[in-house]
Design an enzyme around this catalytic site. Structure first.
Site, mmCIF file in Angstrom:
data_model
loop_
_atom_site.group_PDB
_atom_site.id
_atom_site.type_symbol
_atom_site.label_atom_id
_atom_site.label_comp_id
_atom_site.label_asym_id
_atom_site.label_seq_id
_atom_site.Cartn_x
_atom_site.Cartn_y
_atom_site.Cartn_z
ATOM 1 N N CYS A 157 -9.100 21.154 18.552
ATOM 2 C CA CYS A 157 -8.968 21.802 20.321
ATOM 3 C C CYS A 157 -8.444 20.144 20.819
ATOM 4 C CB CYS A 157 -10.664 21.602 20.878
ATOM 5 S SG CYS A 157 -11.027 23.240 19.848
ATOM 6 N N TYR A 214 0.674 8.030 15.690
ATOM 7 C CA TYR A 214 1.934 7.298 15.297
ATOM 8 C C TYR A 214 2.916 8.488 16.192
ATOM 9 C CZ TYR A 214 -1.177 4.804 12.599
ATOM 10 O OH TYR A 214 -2.672 3.987 12.190
ATOM 11 N N GLY A 232 0.755 -0.915 -0.245
ATOM 12 C CA GLY A 232 -0.083 -0.422 0.014
ATOM 13 C C GLY A 232 1.056 0.874 -0.397
HETATM 14 N N1 LLP Z 1 -2.030 -6.272 4.031
HETATM 15 C C1 LLP Z 1 -2.662 -6.136 5.380
HETATM 16 C C2 LLP Z 1 -3.461 -7.496 5.448
HETATM 17 C C3 LLP Z 1 -2.678 -5.149 5.627
HETATM 18 O O1 LLP Z 1 -3.162 -4.633 6.835
HETATM 19 C C4 LLP Z 1 -2.000 -3.967 5.652
HETATM 20 C C5 LLP Z 1 -1.752 -2.499 6.412
HETATM 21 C C6 LLP Z 1 -1.244 -3.960 3.957
HETATM 22 C C7 LLP Z 1 -1.360 -5.063 3.254
HETATM 23 C C8 LLP Z 1 -0.885 -3.171 3.926
HETATM 24 O O2 LLP Z 1 0.814 -2.536 4.337
HETATM 25 P P1 LLP Z 1 1.383 -1.425 4.019
HETATM 26 O O3 LLP Z 1 2.275 -1.507 3.034
HETATM 27 O O4 LLP Z 1 0.799 0.104 3.033
HETATM 28 O O5 LLP Z 1 2.099 -1.075 4.664
HETATM 29 N N2 LLP Z 1 -2.171 3.601 9.483
HETATM 30 C C9 LLP Z 1 -0.870 3.402 9.272
HETATM 31 C C10 LLP Z 1 -0.526 1.887 8.907
HETATM 32 C C11 LLP Z 1 -1.419 0.822 8.797
HETATM 33 C C12 LLP Z 1 -1.996 -0.660 8.085
HETATM 34 C C13 LLP Z 1 -2.774 -1.644 7.857
HETATM 35 N N3 LLP Z 1 -2.407 -2.402 7.814
HETATM 36 C C14 LLP Z 1 0.312 4.215 9.139
HETATM 37 O O6 LLP Z 1 -0.118 5.197 8.922
HETATM 38 O O7 LLP Z 1 1.298 3.989 9.586
#
Ligand code: LLP
Length: 413
Positions: free
Chosen positions: A343, A316, A275
């Site tokens: 706020c 985070y 992602g």
């Molecule tokens: N596959 C699964 C099953 C996942 O739960 C996730 C992300 C991905 C793929 C993709 O992960 P990436 O390649 O984007 O790292 N909100 C947090 C990140 C949460 C990720 C949740 N799962 C942030 O802003 O850092």
């Protein structure tokens, strides 16, 4: 690598002046560079090209329909985690046979929707879910393809909130219990075992945890094969890290080179679910300074974007580079906190940053905000969510209108 660069003293997204975007669409404004996210997709695709991997872009990072449409056109599949994400995925025109569905809490209704849509497979996260899928499939007189998400008990060496492969985590099935689940799945009439799945966390910058996890998975697949459980797919999830500040994440090529030897000899189709790697550095949040407030201890640049627009710093303690859209020569650097209008003391975008003296009305660019930016935005403090714009070379398109006050109350009775 991205396409947000200064030309002379002005920040551009590809060939478009950010000042022009801010005047036309207002602020706060999310700006995405199409060239950047397509290049990132191609990088990961080509790193695994000899394995003919299916790249399933993880929609949760950024689910804007225009972005999904471009990704689908480019040949990407999608990783989804809800009925809403399935709806968005199908709307993009993607082949449903490129959709994989993860998540610990799929409801019977969501399962039914996914079966009806003909997705590639479910990534099952518990024995209870396995039975739920079997029951729904039975009621629909269908047999559905599944992988089981294994929790390999590996520390992804990342922020605790996005570390998902340790044994105390809610995700996946403990690697020591997984064989039993495969055996019971084999007995279910409406389940067709297709694969093994993992996702150990997000913003992973070194291949080592990945290697440990893939090594454990490879061993587990050998055991499955020995026990007569046929497997066609190995899904190694997402999680590849990006540069926010000084990180030195391994490239897609390095990840691929490290992982491939573990997979040699298994005739498995590979799936990845990146992602952030694709969309993170392809997006920026543009915000205008409302006030330059001089405190006794601190200086604050109060801007028109807040934690409702970008919650990552608050949630985070994430670092996002913040740079002026227009460079002024000769102005001294000043230490300041860049904060929003909300706020809460957690409402900051950056702390103790060195920026040239800035006046009210000037623009700032918050970098690397493409992933988990707009996707996690809210209406907190009754703030309409920002607009989104996609830049493609010298052209720009509004891909989500700014919300209005009426939108805030449109569902209320
Ligand atoms: N596959 C699964 C099953 C996942 O739960 C996730 C992300 C991905 C793929 C993709 O992960 P990436 O390649 O984007 O790292 N909100 C947090 C990140 C949460 C990720 C949740 N799962 C942030 O802003 O850092």
């Amino acid at each position: 690598m991205d396409y947000f660069n200064y030309k002379k003293k002005t920040l551009f997204a590809e060939d478009v002046d950010i000042n022009e975007l801010a005047s036309k669409y207002g602020t706060p404004l999310y700006v995405y560079s199409k060239r950047t996210f397509l290049e990132h997709f191609r990088k990961i695709k080509s790193a695994f090209s000899d394995m003919d991997a299916l790249i399933c872009y993880s929609i949760k990072a950024n689910s804007n329909g225009a972005i999904l449409k471009e990704m689908a056109k480019e040949g990407s599949g999608f990783d989804i985690v809800s009925g809403g994400e399935l709806y968005r995925a199908l709307r993009s025109g993607v082949d449903p046979k490129k959709i994989v569905y993860a998540g610990v809490g799929k409801t019977a209704e969501e399962i039914k929707y996914a079966i009806k849509s003909g997705i590639l497979m479910f990534n099952i996260e518990s024995q209870e879910e396995l039975h739920s899928i079997n029951n729904v499939a039975k009621s629909m007189k269908r047999k559905v393809d599944v992988a089981i998400r294994i929790n390999p008990d590996v520390d992804a060496l990342t922020h605790a909130y996005v570390n998902t492969g340790k044994k105390e985590s809610k995700f996946g099935i403990d690697i020591n219990l997984a064989m039993g689940i495969y055996k019971s799945a084999q007995k279910l009439k409406h389940i067709n075992i297709k694969g093994v799945d993992m996702h150990i966390g997000s913003q992973i910058t070194t291949p080592i945890p990945y290697l440990n996890a893939v090594g454990k998975m490879a061993q587990f697949v050998s055991q499955l094969l020995c026990q007569g459980v046929g497997i066609e797919y190995l899904n190694i999830g997402g999680g590849l890290g990006i540069i926010y500040n000084e990180e030195k994440p391994a490239t897609a090529d390095i990840f691929a080179k490290a992982i491939k030897p573990h997979l040699a000899g298994f005739n498995l189709k590979l799936i990845l679910e990146p992602g952030r790697f694709i969309i993170g550095n392809a997006g920026a949040l543009i915000t205008r300074i409302t006030y330059n407030k001089k405190g006794r201890l601190k200086n604050f640049l109060i801007v028109d974007a807040g934690m409702n627009d970008l919650i990552r710093p608050a949630l985070y303690s994430s670092y996002h580079k913040i740079i002026p859209v227009n460079i002024k020569n000769g102005s001294k650097l000043e230490v300041c906190d860049i904060v929003g209008p909300i706020c809460e003391s957690a409402d900051f975008l950056g702390k103790d940053r060195h920026l040239p003296q800035m006046d009210n009305g000037e623009l700032l660019c918050v970098r690397s905000a493409g992933a988990y930016g707009m996707a996690m935005a809210s209406n907190y403090n009754s703030r309409p969510r920002a607009a989104e714009v996609m830049v493609d070379g010298g052209r720009h398109y509004l891909i989500r209108e700014r919300e209005t006050y009426e939108d805030l109350v449109s569902r209320e009775k």
